[in-house]
Scaffold this active site. Structure first.
Site, PDB file in Angstrom:
ATOM      1  N   GLU A 155     -12.399  -6.991  49.693  1.00 28.77           N
ATOM      2  CA  GLU A 155     -11.183  -8.087  49.464  1.00 28.77           C
ATOM      3  C   GLU A 155      -9.673  -7.752  49.928  1.00 28.77           C
ATOM      4  O   GLU A 155      -9.081  -8.439  50.482  1.00 28.77           O
ATOM      5  CB  GLU A 155     -11.211  -8.040  47.835  1.00 28.77           C
ATOM      6  CG  GLU A 155     -10.484  -9.109  47.321  1.00 28.77           C
ATOM      7  CD  GLU A 155     -10.208  -8.954  45.766  1.00 28.77           C
ATOM      8  OE1 GLU A 155      -9.123  -8.481  45.336  1.00 28.77           O
ATOM      9  OE2 GLU A 155     -11.316  -9.387  45.287  1.00 28.77           O
ATOM     10  N   LYS A 203     -18.943  -2.902  42.877  1.00 30.60           N
ATOM     11  CA  LYS A 203     -17.610  -3.711  42.426  1.00 30.60           C
ATOM     12  C   LYS A 203     -16.428  -2.933  43.195  1.00 30.60           C
ATOM     13  O   LYS A 203     -15.476  -3.684  43.820  1.00 30.60           O
ATOM     14  CB  LYS A 203     -17.237  -3.868  41.033  1.00 30.60           C
ATOM     15  CG  LYS A 203     -15.962  -4.661  40.848  1.00 30.60           C
ATOM     16  CD  LYS A 203     -16.093  -6.002  41.231  1.00 30.60           C
ATOM     17  CE  LYS A 203     -14.851  -6.997  40.803  1.00 30.60           C
ATOM     18  NZ  LYS A 203     -13.423  -6.430  40.353  1.00 30.60           N
TER      19      LYS A 203
END
Length: 332
Positions: free
Chosen positions: A201, A194
């Site tokens: 991102e 993550k």
């Protein structure tokens, strides 16, 4: 299956609602009683304090924490560990640092407790769209939680099937990636993946923001008249959503923000970073792995707190759209 949810903020509350909609049982706890009451109205059992929370859960218990990374999560893990019994599972679905997960799993194992870290992506849209989950922990406890992961996940229909995917082992848990969740490895593996997800991102968002900034500034009087353009960025991002190789959910959200406000004047462009970008860069340094795009994107966020551009307003708009992240001091 029954799950307890601690922390009913932007994500925790909607995650528990989705679990309930999926036919599983939920127990809600938050320090704000009105948040607990709202989930009771949605079908959960409510707890007024941690003692009651643990007593309602049926052994072997499973308690999921959706709290800010760092001290709030550490304190709650200690408080729950004091009250829980051997064989129970503690789950951290927030954005904790993966090295903290390794330590926690070791410490909790000494009490006979299991620890599972779940990197969770989906933001404020997860209730309807589902949540993408990257999971770390022992195989047994992770497998036990499978009904909860299935209830939270988007499901196979959320994306077109990857060609050749039908030849992957058919075992439901091994092939869960198509459903929207995957067991990445032992403790810390979920949050490590993550962390990298969020670093990527940062880079994607920065590329969109810089490209749109170039088009926004094409109207500048500093440009020769024959090279001066007045682009409709709402229309350009809209057309990119259809058949373009740069299409994505982030672009969908950007197009929506630009349609609402072409110049994004509601945003100051002060862009925060929530930790994972820094951890990604630190991990790159520790592993001597080049990560120039992610590193530059992180530094761009630092710069936005000193001087701000249209690109920074684009970043702020994206962060609000996908995660409900409000600019510091904006008051909205």
């Amino acid at each position: 299956m029954q799950i307890g949810m601690v922390g009913l903020g932007r994500m925790g509350a909607n995650m528990l609602r989705r679990i309930l909609r999926g036919g599983e049982q939920g127990v809600a706890y938050d320090r704000h009683p009105e948040k607990v009451a709202a989930l009771v109205g949605a079908g959960a059992q409510g707890a007024a304090d941690l003692d009651q929370f643990v007593s309602i859960l049926t052994p072997p218990r499973a308690a999921w924490l959706m709290l800010p990374a760092g001290e709030p999560t550490e304190i709650m893990l200690r408080e729950l560990a004091r009250r829980m019994s051997a064989g129970d599972i503690l789950i951290d679905g927030g954005n904790s640092f993966f090295k903290d997960d390794v330590r926690r799993a070791r410490e909790l194992a000494e009490r006979g407790l299991h620890y599972v870290d779940v990197g969770t992506s989906g933001g404020v849209w997860g209730l309807e769209r589902g949540y993408c989950m990257m999971i770390g922990g022992e195989p047994g406890p992770v497998q036990r939680l499978d009904p909860i992961f299935k209830a939270l996940a988007p499901g196979r229909a959320a994306a077109d099937r990857t060609p050749g995917r039908d030849r992957v082992a058919a075992a439901s848990f091994q092939n869960s990636a198509e459903q929207g969740y995957v067991h990445c490895g032992p403790a810390g593996a979920g949050h490590f993946v993550k962390m990298i997800h969020n670093g990527i991102e940062y880079g994607l968002m920065q590329a969109y923001a810089e490209g749109l900034d170039l088009m926004h500034n094409a109207r500048s009087e500093n440009q020769p008249a024959e090279y001066r353009y007045h682009f409709n960025l709402a229309d350009i991002t809209e057309v990119w959503r259809r058949g373009s190789v740069v299409g994505s959910w982030l672009l969908d959200l950007t197009a929506a923000a630009l349609l609402e406000q072409p110049d994004l004047e509601r945003y100051s462009g002060r862009v925060s970073d929530s930790g994972e970008g820094r951890w990604t860069v630190l991990s790159a340094v520790e592993g001597a792995v080049p990560a120039p795009v992610i590193t530059t994107a992180l530094y761009a966020r630092f710069r936005s707190r000193q001087e701000r551009s249209f690109a920074d307003r684009v970043l702020s708009a994206m962060r609000e759209k996908f995660g409900g992240h409000v600019e510091p001091g904006s008051g909205h």
